[in-house]
Design a protein around this motif. Structure first.
Motif, PDB file in Angstrom:
ATOM      1  N   ARG A 473       0.826  -1.223   0.000  1.00 24.12           N
ATOM      2  CA  ARG A 473       0.000   0.000   0.000  1.00 24.12           C
ATOM      3  C   ARG A 473       0.853   1.263   0.000  1.00 24.12           C
ATOM      4  O   ARG A 473       0.446   2.290  -0.514  1.00 24.12           O
ATOM      5  CB  ARG A 473      -0.914   0.020   1.225  1.00 24.12           C
ATOM      6  CG  ARG A 473      -2.033  -0.992   1.109  1.00 24.12           C
ATOM      7  CD  ARG A 473      -3.017  -0.824   2.241  1.00 24.12           C
ATOM      8  NE  ARG A 473      -3.949  -1.942   2.245  1.00 24.12           N
ATOM      9  CZ  ARG A 473      -4.995  -2.034   3.042  1.00 24.12           C
ATOM     10  NH1 ARG A 473      -5.242  -1.068   3.919  1.00 24.12           N
ATOM     11  NH2 ARG A 473      -5.797  -3.073   2.986  1.00 24.12           N
ATOM     12  N   VAL A 474       2.028   1.171   0.596  1.00 22.51           N
ATOM     13  CA  VAL A 474       2.861   2.366   0.699  1.00 22.51           C
ATOM     14  C   VAL A 474       3.865   2.441  -0.468  1.00 22.51           C
ATOM     15  O   VAL A 474       4.769   3.263  -0.487  1.00 22.51           O
ATOM     16  CB  VAL A 474       3.509   2.417   2.106  1.00 22.51           C
ATOM     17  CG1 VAL A 474       4.701   1.506   2.220  1.00 22.51           C
ATOM     18  CG2 VAL A 474       3.833   3.826   2.525  1.00 22.51           C
ATOM     19  N   GLY A 475       3.670   1.556  -1.438  1.00 17.96           N
ATOM     20  CA  GLY A 475       4.505   1.604  -2.641  1.00 17.96           C
ATOM     21  C   GLY A 475       5.883   1.014  -2.451  1.00 17.96           C
ATOM     22  O   GLY A 475       6.808   1.310  -3.208  1.00 17.96           O
ATOM     23  N   ALA A 476       6.053   0.161  -1.409  1.00 19.18           N
ATOM     24  CA  ALA A 476       7.372  -0.438  -1.164  1.00 19.18           C
ATOM     25  C   ALA A 476       7.289  -1.957  -1.374  1.00 19.18           C
ATOM     26  O   ALA A 476       7.911  -2.732  -0.652  1.00 19.18           O
ATOM     27  CB  ALA A 476       7.849  -0.109   0.249  1.00 19.18           C
ATOM     28  N   GLY A 493      13.729   7.641   4.116  1.00 17.81           N
ATOM     29  CA  GLY A 493      13.712   8.217   2.771  1.00 17.81           C
ATOM     30  C   GLY A 493      13.727   7.169   1.669  1.00 17.81           C
ATOM     31  O   GLY A 493      13.896   7.485   0.491  1.00 17.81           O
ATOM     32  N   ALA A 494      13.529   5.886   2.055  1.00 19.56           N
ATOM     33  CA  ALA A 494      13.604   4.837   1.033  1.00 19.56           C
ATOM     34  C   ALA A 494      12.371   4.799   0.128  1.00 19.56           C
ATOM     35  O   ALA A 494      12.446   4.304  -0.985  1.00 19.56           O
ATOM     36  CB  ALA A 494      13.821   3.478   1.684  1.00 19.56           C
ATOM     37  N   VAL A 495      11.222   5.285   0.622  1.00 17.49           N
ATOM     38  CA  VAL A 495      10.095   5.418  -0.324  1.00 17.49           C
ATOM     39  C   VAL A 495      10.154   6.833  -0.903  1.00 17.49           C
ATOM     40  O   VAL A 495       9.988   7.819  -0.188  1.00 17.49           O
ATOM     41  CB  VAL A 495       8.692   5.140   0.292  1.00 17.49           C
ATOM     42  CG1 VAL A 495       8.285   3.696   0.148  1.00 17.49           C
ATOM     43  CG2 VAL A 495       8.585   5.577   1.737  1.00 17.49           C
ATOM     44  N   SER A 496      10.408   6.885  -2.200  1.00 21.42           N
ATOM     45  CA  SER A 496      10.670   8.199  -2.822  1.00 21.42           C
ATOM     46  C   SER A 496       9.380   8.975  -3.035  1.00 21.42           C
ATOM     47  O   SER A 496       8.324   8.379  -3.309  1.00 21.42           O
ATOM     48  CB  SER A 496      11.303   8.026  -4.197  1.00 21.42           C
ATOM     49  OG  SER A 496      12.100   6.912  -4.228  1.00 21.42           O
ATOM     50  N   PRO A 497       9.494  10.290  -2.913  1.00 17.84           N
ATOM     51  CA  PRO A 497       8.360  11.143  -3.252  1.00 17.84           C
ATOM     52  C   PRO A 497       7.865  10.818  -4.663  1.00 17.84           C
ATOM     53  O   PRO A 497       8.674  10.536  -5.558  1.00 17.84           O
ATOM     54  CB  PRO A 497       8.952  12.552  -3.187  1.00 17.84           C
ATOM     55  CG  PRO A 497      10.112  12.439  -2.255  1.00 17.84           C
ATOM     56  CD  PRO A 497      10.661  11.059  -2.451  1.00 17.84           C
ATOM     57  N   GLY A 498       6.557  10.823  -4.829  1.00 16.07           N
ATOM     58  CA  GLY A 498       5.984  10.510  -6.139  1.00 16.07           C
ATOM     59  C   GLY A 498       5.539   9.049  -6.250  1.00 16.07           C
ATOM     60  O   GLY A 498       4.818   8.688  -7.175  1.00 16.07           O
TER      61      GLY A 498
END
Ligand code: MSP
Length: 518
Positions: A473-476, A493-498
């Motif tokens: 769900r969090v894109g990881a 900071g491992a899940v990048s903006p966007g």
């Protein structure tokens, strides 16, 4: 990279899998998952124990051949673990040909060494039971089950001269205080080794005239091997002993998991057998307590066995395994009730964790177009969440080494709490109403997304499906494939903006306990 070979007891095929077997198996699976994520070389073993009087008797009572009976229940254990997502590198059966070979190999070694001798045994034999009785089997001189007097009989049998290893074993335990852990069980084993405990050499044979459901002694075809001597060797056989490549390296890192009921065979018989066979001893013996159900001992007659498949169908398996790992302090007894299970699911999973996930992702959808937002510079509140993630990751690593799974979960939930508290403090639902605070809203949601990634990674060994869902769900989604714990759970900071996120349904809907359920 270190080697971790994790074993559960091999379960008797006279009962169906219940909460007790499930607990040890879940602990093994959790440890295996944790160590895989930590980059260790993991080999995980479970299986079934199929020989001996006990199994021969239940098979006969069911009117079945013991082999057919054992096949059926062994398959039931295997398929139950598979259905529950508990995966093993080897499911060993004591009827497997490689196990039989390993047992005969050890018997030959120990015999050649002079540690097995033939002795006459005199005792009270019950024809109904077809075995010698002990004090505990008798009431007023009569067999407890058959209410008849046993007859005095003499039988010749093979004995393993285990007592000659007691001094060496006692020294090992004194030298390495956490070899058998927690400490209470180490002390119990030391007490067993004292002369006044009455523990003697071990009778390791049964004449075939009395029992033929077992492994034949390589040096006397009239006898089969006693079931415990046979069963313990599964731990070597499963790793490829004596002749498959790589078994020694795996054996070097063996962690046995058992409950307190089988401390004597694992704390005394097994190390003595290994010493007699000139093999190195296991890494640790890890001993847990007993699950009671509704404050009573689990028993067939009470019908309170608690089926893991039923729990899965009713609550989901992640919720059940979370409860098992969170509500038992490894080493102590614990009590199961559906009421306690539901209370735990509602408090930790539905409220704490579930709310954090849904609040973060609903607001990311609403205020950031459903993608991880670009943050402004982090302030002290953000640094606090990052520090909480670091602390959680490190504490989980320490607790897992000590097998304190409930403490590891507490540490992860401190991170969940810290993030929930941070979200309350920042209150982005209010801030979003003021255009000049748009940067703060973005920073807040960015921080919560990073925390969810850390939480997902850290929870993965304990509640794998839930953790995978959170990460997705969090894109990881791919985080698990390359993650190295604990460091990767600290990486901010491992899940990048966007990165696109997804709201999804409630992870754990609140459960109302039906009356009469508990
Ligand atoms: N076959 C032997 C073990 C041989 S290992 C070389 C045996 N089998 S068993 O089916 O009785 O399993 C005992 C194990 O099941 C315990 O040590 C524990 O791992 C698990 N449990 C069974 N009942 C339990 C509870 N009520 N509570 C917790 N675990 C218990 O012994």
């Amino acid at each position: 990279m270190s080697a971790w070979s994790i074993t559960t007891p091999i379960y008797y095929v006279n009962a169906e899998p219940h909460i007790g077997h499930t607990y040890t198996t879940v602990v093994a699976d959790t440890l295996a998952r944790y160590h895989r994520l930590a980059g260790d070389d993991v080999f995980c073993v479970t299986g079934t124990d199929e020989h001996g009087d006990k199994i021969a008797e239940v098979a006969a009572a069911a009117g079945e051949d013991p082999r057919v009976f054992a096949d059926r229940i062994s398959n039931l254990f295997r398929s139950t673990w598979q259905e529950l997502g508990l995966s093993f590198d080897r499911f060993i059966r004591t009827t497997d040909p490689d196990h039989v070979r390993a047992v005969q190999h050890v018997l030959e070694l120990v015999h050649a060494k002079g540690d097995i001798d033939f002795r006459e045994y005199r005792g009270l034999y019950c024809v109904g039971c077809e075995r010698f009785l002990t004090e505990r089997d008798m009431v007023d001189g009569l067999c407890r089950d058959h209410e008849r007097a046993p007859e005095e009989r003499t039988e010749s049998n093979y004995f393993f001269r285990m007592t000659r290893y007691f001094d060496a074993l006692g020294e090992k335990i004194e030298r390495e205080p956490d070899w058998i852990r927690p400490a209470r069980y180490r002390n119990e084993v030391l007490a067993m080794l004292r002369e006044d405990s009455g523990l003697e050499d071990l009778c390791i044979s049964r004449p075939k005239t009395r029992l033929d459901w077992g492994i034949e002694l390589p040096f006397d075809p009239d006898y089969v091997c006693y079931v415990w001597f046979d069963a313990l060797i599964n731990y070597l056989a499963a790793l490829g002993y004596p002749d498959q490549p790589g078994w020694e390296a795996r054996w070097g890192g063996v962690e046995h998991l058992i409950a307190k009921d089988i401390l004597k065979p694992h704390g005394v018989f097994w190390p003595c057998m290994l010493m007699a066979a000139d093999l190195p001893l296991y890494q640790h013996l890890n001993v847990h307590g007993y699950w009671n159900v509704d404050d009573r001992k689990i028993s067939k007659s009470l019908g309170n066995m608690v089926s893991p498949l039923k729990m899965r169908d009713k609550y989901g398996f992640d919720a059940f395994r979370y409860f098992l790992l969170r509500d038992m302090s490894f080493g102590l007894d614990s009590s199961f009730s559906e009421e306690a299970l539901v209370t735990r699911i509602n408090a930790d999973l539905a409220n704490n964790l579930g709310n954090l996930v849904s609040r973060t992702l609903n607001m990311t959808a609403r205020f950031a177009d459903g993608v991880v937002p670009e943050p402004d510079a982090a302030g002290p509140l953000e640094a606090g969440v990052e520090a909480a993630a670091r602390e959680a990751a490190r504490e989980v690593a320490t607790r897992m080494r000590e097998l304190e799974m409930h403490r590891a979960l507490e540490a992860i939930f401190r991170l969940v709490d810290a993030t929930n508290k941070y979200l309350d403090e920042r209150a982005p639902w209010k801030a979003a109403k003021e255009p000049e605070r748009a940067g703060e809203v973005r920073t807040t949601l960015h921080t919560c997304c990073q925390a969810l990634r850390s939480i997902g990674l850290l929870l993965s060994p304990f509640v794998p499906d839930t953790a995978a869902e959170i990460l997705d769900r969090v894109g990881a989604t791919d985080a698990l494939a390359s993650a190295r714990l604990p460091d990767d759970a600290e990486r901010w900071g491992a899940v990048s903006p966007g990165t696109p996120t997804r709201k999804g349904d409630a992870l754990f809907p609140r459960i109302e306990l039906e009356t009469g359920d508990a």
